[in-house]
Motif scaffolding. Structure first.
Motif, PDB file in Angstrom:
ATOM      1  N   ALA A   1      21.446  23.097   6.724  1.00  0.00           N
ATOM      2  CA  ALA A   1      22.286  23.083   7.915  1.00  0.00           C
ATOM      3  C   ALA A   1      22.958  21.730   8.099  1.00  0.00           C
ATOM      4  CB  ALA A   1      21.455  23.435   9.147  1.00  0.00           C
ATOM      5  N   LYS A   2      22.233  20.661   7.846  1.00  0.00           N
ATOM      6  CA  LYS A   2      22.799  19.331   8.056  1.00  0.00           C
ATOM      7  C   LYS A   2      23.916  19.040   7.058  1.00  0.00           C
ATOM      8  CE  LYS A   2      22.863  15.614  10.477  1.00  0.00           C
ATOM      9  NZ  LYS A   2      23.116  15.623  11.916  1.00  0.00           N
ATOM     10  N   VAL A   3      23.696  19.359   5.784  1.00  0.00           N
ATOM     11  CA  VAL A   3      24.742  19.140   4.775  1.00  0.00           C
ATOM     12  C   VAL A   3      25.974  19.967   5.126  1.00  0.00           C
ATOM     13  CG1 VAL A   3      25.377  19.471   2.344  1.00  0.00           C
ATOM     14  CG2 VAL A   3      23.153  18.467   2.932  1.00  0.00           C
ATOM     15  N   ARG A   4      25.765  21.225   5.454  1.00  0.00           N
ATOM     16  CA  ARG A   4      26.878  22.116   5.806  1.00  0.00           C
ATOM     17  C   ARG A   4      27.627  21.582   7.034  1.00  0.00           C
ATOM     18  NH1 ARG A   4      23.882  26.374   5.592  1.00  0.00           N
ATOM     19  NH2 ARG A   4      23.341  26.328   7.790  1.00  0.00           N
TER      20      ARG A   4
ATOM     21  N   GLU B   1      23.252  24.230   0.481  1.00  0.00           N
ATOM     22  CA  GLU B   1      23.716  24.667   1.798  1.00  0.00           C
ATOM     23  C   GLU B   1      23.194  26.048   2.173  1.00  0.00           C
ATOM     24  OE1 GLU B   1      27.939  24.350   2.265  1.00  0.00           O
ATOM     25  OE2 GLU B   1      27.875  22.163   2.309  1.00  0.00           O
ATOM     26  N   ARG B   2      22.783  26.841   1.205  1.00  0.00           N
ATOM     27  CA  ARG B   2      22.197  28.159   1.472  1.00  0.00           C
ATOM     28  C   ARG B   2      20.673  28.094   1.494  1.00  0.00           C
ATOM     29  NH1 ARG B   2      23.054  30.933  -2.910  1.00  0.00           N
ATOM     30  NH2 ARG B   2      24.284  29.403  -4.014  1.00  0.00           N
TER      31      ARG B   2
ATOM     32  N   ALA C   1      10.208  25.784   3.365  1.00  0.00           N
ATOM     33  CA  ALA C   1      11.399  26.576   3.672  1.00  0.00           C
ATOM     34  C   ALA C   1      12.102  26.031   4.908  1.00  0.00           C
ATOM     35  CB  ALA C   1      11.023  28.040   3.870  1.00  0.00           C
ATOM     36  N   ASP C   2      11.326  25.586   5.913  1.00  0.00           N
ATOM     37  CA  ASP C   2      11.916  25.023   7.125  1.00  0.00           C
ATOM     38  C   ASP C   2      12.685  23.745   6.838  1.00  0.00           C
ATOM     39  OD1 ASP C   2      10.775  27.078   8.604  1.00  0.00           O
ATOM     40  OD2 ASP C   2       9.063  25.871   9.237  1.00  0.00           O
TER      41      ASP C   2
END
Length: 192
Positions: free
Chosen positions: A12-15, A43-44, A4-5
């Motif tokens: 977060a990086k893609v977003r 992204e979620r 999950a981490d």
């Protein structure tokens, strides 16, 4: 690092990269050939994408696959040292291959190191999306044997062999042996 981490880190990086480039979900989907809904799901952190999908997204963002594993969380300052227990590890759900990010996350360097374990009989194929910047990659085989196809050229690697390439051509890694193979990936890409 828990699954999950690592999925949250990738999300977060893609977003963040998409936002920095001013791409909408639709623009990135067009650039990389991955559906808008899949990118949104990534992204979620609602899905665990395959290596092939992540590579397409990386190409659409003009970065290496390794960059998607950098820690994009606010308050994550760059540190020059990352201890083995803190090195992020990701497992491809389709093939079972694992990537351990050896380089300190967020460290401003054109060099990134990744340790990969490719299970016996596994095959990972990347379509080879073109990037605006040249990204150099070296593969150094530490254990086992692998076959690497770069474009239309095949290379059989044994322990200690090192193969250099630039990203952009279709790329296939396969392990024809009954044992896992372990190799180091060294990437050099321009800094933003």
């Amino acid at each position: 690092m828990q699954e999950a981490d690592i999925n949250s880190r990738i999300a977060a990086k893609v977003r963040d990269l998409r936002g920095e480039r001013g791409y909408t979900l639709d623009v990135l989907a067009t650039r990389c050939g991955v559906s808008r809904s899949m990118i949104s799901s990534i992204e979620r952190a609602a899905s665990s994408p395959t290596a092939a999908v992540l590579e397409k997204i990386a190409a659409g963002l003009n970065v290496s696959l390794a960059t998607l594993f950098d820690d994009a969380r606010a308050g994550s300052p760059p540190e020059p040292l990352v201890r083995r227990p803190q090195q992020a590890e990701w497992r491809d759900t389709e093939t079972g291959y694992t990537r351990k990010m050896l380089s300190p996350p967020n460290w401003a360097s054109p060099l990134k190191l990744t340790e990969v374990v490719l299970p016996a009989g596994a095959r990972v194929a990347y379509e080879g999306g073109k990037r605006e910047a040249t990204i150099h990659q070296h593969i150094w085989l530490m254990e086992g044997q692998i076959n690497v196809v770069v474009g239309d050229r095949q290379h059989a690697l044994a322990k200690g062999d090192c193969l250099a390439m630039t990203l952009g051509l279709p790329l296939v890694f396969s392990n024809p042996s009954p044992r896992s193979a372990r190799y180091l990936v060294a990437l050099a890409e321009p800094l933003d």
